[in-house]
Scaffold this motif. Structure first.
Motif, PDB file in Angstrom:
ATOM      1  N   ALA A  96      -9.833  -1.354   2.324  1.00  0.00           N
ATOM      2  CA  ALA A  96     -10.018  -0.177   3.436  1.00  0.00           C
ATOM      3  C   ALA A  96     -11.518  -0.083   3.564  1.00  0.00           C
ATOM      4  O   ALA A  96     -12.062  -0.032   4.600  1.00  0.00           O
ATOM      5  N   ALA A 118      -7.712  -3.402   7.205  1.00  0.00           N
ATOM      6  CA  ALA A 118      -7.366  -2.006   6.820  1.00  0.00           C
ATOM      7  C   ALA A 118      -8.530  -1.280   6.955  1.00  0.00           C
ATOM      8  O   ALA A 118      -9.628  -1.654   6.867  1.00  0.00           O
ATOM      9  N   THR A 119      -8.562   0.176   7.415  1.00  0.00           N
ATOM     10  CA  THR A 119      -9.822   0.978   7.237  1.00  0.00           C
ATOM     11  C   THR A 119      -9.422   2.250   6.522  1.00  0.00           C
ATOM     12  O   THR A 119      -8.448   2.623   6.495  1.00  0.00           O
ATOM     13  N   LEU A 171      -7.217   5.142   8.054  1.00  0.00           N
ATOM     14  CA  LEU A 171      -5.901   4.970   8.053  1.00  0.00           C
ATOM     15  C   LEU A 171      -5.194   4.717   6.882  1.00  0.00           C
ATOM     16  O   LEU A 171      -4.183   5.032   6.435  1.00  0.00           O
ATOM     17  N   ALA A 172      -6.179   4.565   5.797  1.00  0.00           N
ATOM     18  CA  ALA A 172      -5.746   4.297   4.319  1.00  0.00           C
ATOM     19  C   ALA A 172      -5.561   5.740   3.875  1.00  0.00           C
ATOM     20  O   ALA A 172      -4.262   5.904   3.325  1.00  0.00           O
ATOM     21  N   TYR A 176      -3.101  -2.809   9.662  1.00  0.00           N
ATOM     22  CA  TYR A 176      -3.210  -2.454   8.289  1.00  0.00           C
ATOM     23  C   TYR A 176      -2.822  -3.393   7.467  1.00  0.00           C
ATOM     24  O   TYR A 176      -1.760  -4.141   7.768  1.00  0.00           O
ATOM     25  N   THR A 177      -3.466  -3.691   6.627  1.00  0.00           N
ATOM     26  CA  THR A 177      -3.061  -4.803   5.620  1.00  0.00           C
ATOM     27  C   THR A 177      -3.516  -4.540   3.975  1.00  0.00           C
ATOM     28  O   THR A 177      -4.646  -3.831   3.963  1.00  0.00           O
ATOM     29  N   ASP A 178      -3.042  -5.324   3.088  1.00  0.00           N
ATOM     30  CA  ASP A 178      -3.301  -4.838   1.784  1.00  0.00           C
ATOM     31  C   ASP A 178      -4.440  -5.770   1.323  1.00  0.00           C
ATOM     32  O   ASP A 178      -4.895  -5.918   0.526  1.00  0.00           O
ATOM     33  N   TYR A 227       0.847  -1.249   0.083  1.00  0.00           N
ATOM     34  CA  TYR A 227      -0.145  -0.018   0.093  1.00  0.00           C
ATOM     35  C   TYR A 227       0.907   1.286   0.146  1.00  0.00           C
ATOM     36  O   TYR A 227       0.427   2.344  -0.383  1.00  0.00           O
ATOM     37  N   SER A 248     -13.232  -1.224   7.117  1.00  0.00           N
ATOM     38  CA  SER A 248     -14.259   0.005   7.527  1.00  0.00           C
ATOM     39  C   SER A 248     -15.450  -0.483   7.981  1.00  0.00           C
ATOM     40  O   SER A 248     -16.063  -0.389   8.838  1.00  0.00           O
TER      41      SER A 248
END
Lengths: 295, 284
Positions: B66, B232-233, B236-237, B219-221, B55, B70
């Motif tokens: 994300a 992921a959110t 944060l993205a 966080y992750t892809d 990311y 989310s």
């Protein structure tokens, strides 16, 4: 049948009470959890030294929080200076002068301003406020600045706090009895005189409380400020220099906090500090607001 | 003297009017900036693809991870917050209806609770996670956000419930219902507009909050499939990708910001509309 209804009643009531008690005990639980985590830190340094010292060298085990507390207070006060007059004036206008139509338009405006996430404000700050401070304001005053400054943090924070304070101010102004204002109007006062001498004076404790709660909110705001404030550990009273507020410290370093000894304790202590300060401010000023409302 | 007070009146009327209209201008300014930036980079790929090649460095792909993350977190957290918050609010307004003092104390504490910043909830969620030996995961994010938004659900719902006339409560008791039946069958229906507002407000707050998921959800892809995977959110993205040196990655941040703003706008306006619609049929 009656037994079943009775039983159902009992079970649901237990559920309700448990839920309520859990919520009410939440601040206490959070406080205790953070305190237990921060405990190792108290064993090597005492509280006044932690707060008062400005030596921040986590790898050497030196934790002085003063630069962060200082930045936090500086940014908060800065935002307050921008937001307070705007809120007071807008609150007066909306409760005393404005037409019904304008009030109807303003309600969703405030809703949306209050509902926008802090990241959005942060991004707006990076796109607009930071270049404005760095490329327009600083050269104008002959200062060299990157734009990522406490001033930028203060401006973004002010915009975020305005809907919050304004909402409370409107509520407070609406509790002033209309008869009082009419009495002063009938004595020949202008609208503004009535506002100045009656409305503001009558809601004085409420205004102070709304401001206090606004300050508390600004003090705890994390992401928006962190994105524009520069994040450099230093003690400065120059708004064109970078700062490093307390919430930003926690948010920036969570990644490495388990790799350096005592670092996690230090960060949890920072969170505890935030919790205690903000909870106390909230409890005190909310109390004032309840007093004004019930009077 | 007379002229002075009229001049003063006009000056302050102008100033306060200016302050009010400038708020509308600020909101318009923020939204226009976000939308202009966002719609330039918003494309179908942004919405239906996950980022390719990391990311932070890879320019390809979108922000689907994300969006899903989310929504997962916000729905999960809102669900838990309703389970805890709704009965609590009903309890305050049904069982404690005769105890004004206790009611007021509880409201006072809840208001103070509302003021706790989300970073503190994040730190608390983190200590909980360590205590239970978990890693950053969807479930940790959901629980933390749920704690954050429960006071909002209780207080907003309670605000409407407290306006219901006491006669209604007395009438149901006189007809022989238990307190629970009064709470869930009568008070809940009467306060439904408040419930809707509370849920939507809480959802909006939950989907937009970044500081508390920073520690807990990670966080992750990838799109999270199980509760114990990181997620992921959207906030944060935006936050992470805005700091990237690669322009394509920053584009993703702008697109995510536009998506998040649209979600928040829809929630705010629907809440207002629905609360009006449902409060029309209420007993006055």
């Amino acid at each position: 049948m009656i037994l079943r209804r009775f039983l159902f009643d009992r079970i649901t009531e237990t559920w309700m009470v448990t839920a309520l008690v859990t919520i009410l005990l939440l601040p206490l639980i959070i406080g205790i959890a953070l305190y237990l985590k921060a405990l190792p830190l108290f064993e090597i340094q005492n509280l006044p030294h932690l707060i008062g010292s400005s030596e921040w060298l986590p790898t050497d085990g030196k934790f002085g929080f003063w630069p962060f507390i200082n930045s936090s207070m500086y940014v908060t006060v800065l935002s307050f200076i921008f937001a307070a007059p705007v809120c007071l004036l807008a609150g007066i206008y909306l409760t005393q002068f404005a037409s019904k139509n304008l009030v109807r338009i303003m309600q969703p405006v405030m809703d949306i301003l209050a509902g926008l996430p802090s990241v959005i404000y942060g991004m707006w700050g990076i796109l607009i406020i930071v270049p404005f401070v760095g490329n327009v304001l600083a050269p104008f005053l002959n200062i060299n600045s990157s734009g990522y400054t406490m001033l930028a943090g203060g401006i973004v924070l002010a915009v975020m706090c305005i809907p919050y304070m304004l909402n409370m101010l409107i509520e407070i102004f609406n509790t002033v009895p209309i008869g009082l204002k009419e009495a002063s109007l009938s004595m020949g006062a202008t609208f503004w005189q009535a506002v100045k001498h009656v409305v503001i004076r009558k809601s004085y404790p409420g205004i102070i409380s709304a401001y206090g709660l606004g300050l508390a909110k600004a003090f705890g705001e994390t992401l928006a400020v962190m994105m524009v404030v520069g994040n450099r550990v230093q003690i400065t009273h120059n708004p064109f220099k970078a700062g490093y507020p307390l919430p930003a410290l926690i948010a920036n370093n969570y990644g490495e906090m388990l790799s350096i000894p005592m670092y996690d304790s230090a960060l949890m202590f920072a969170a505890l500090l935030l919790l205690v300060i903000i909870l106390i401010i909230n409890l005190v000023f909310r109390y004032f607001i309840y007093k004004t409302k019930t009077r | 003297m007379n002229r002075r007070k009229i001049i003063e009146e006009n000056i302050f009327k102008f100033l306060s009017g200016f302050a009010t209209y400038s708020l509308i201008a600020i909101l318009a300014f923020i939204i226009i900036i976000i939308f202009v930036k966002g719609f330039n980079s918003l494309s179908l790929d942004m919405v239906i693809k996950t980022p390719k090649g990391g990311y932070y460095y890879g320019g390809e792909g979108g922000v689907l991870n994300a969006i899903i993350g989310s929504l997962d977190i916000a729905f999960g957290a809102t669900f838990i917050a309703i389970l805890i918050g709704m009965p609590a609010a009903l309890y305050i307004n049904v069982h404690l209806i005769r105890y004004k003092r206790i009611q007021n104390t509880i409201r006072y504490l809840l208001d103070a609770l509302w003021g706790i910043p989300s970073i503190v909830y994040g730190a608390f969620g983190f200590t909980l996670m360590l205590f239970f030996g978990m890693n950053a995961s969807l479930i940790a994010g959901i629980i933390t956000i749920a704690l954050l938004i429960t006071p909002i659900v209780v207080r907003t719902f309670d605000e409407v419930l407290s306006t219901i006339p006491i006669g209604l409560y007395e009438a149901t008791l006189a007809l022989g219902s238990t307190k629970t039946e009064t709470a869930f069958k009568i008070m809940f229906k009467q306060g439904f507009s408040g419930f809707i507002t509370a849920v939507l407000l809480a959802f909006g707050r939950g989907i937009g909050d970044a500081a508390s998921v920073l520690f807990t959800a990670g966080y992750t892809d990838l799109i999270p499939l199980y509760l114990n995977e990181p997620a992921a959110t959207l906030p944060l993205a935006i936050f992470f990708q805005l700091g990237s040196p690669i322009p394509e990655v920053r584009e993703r941040a702008f697109a995510a910001a536009a998506i998040l703003t649209i979600i928040i706008l829809i929630i705010s306006l629907t809440a207002r509309y629905l609360s009006k619609r449902y409060s029309k049929s209420n007993l006055k």
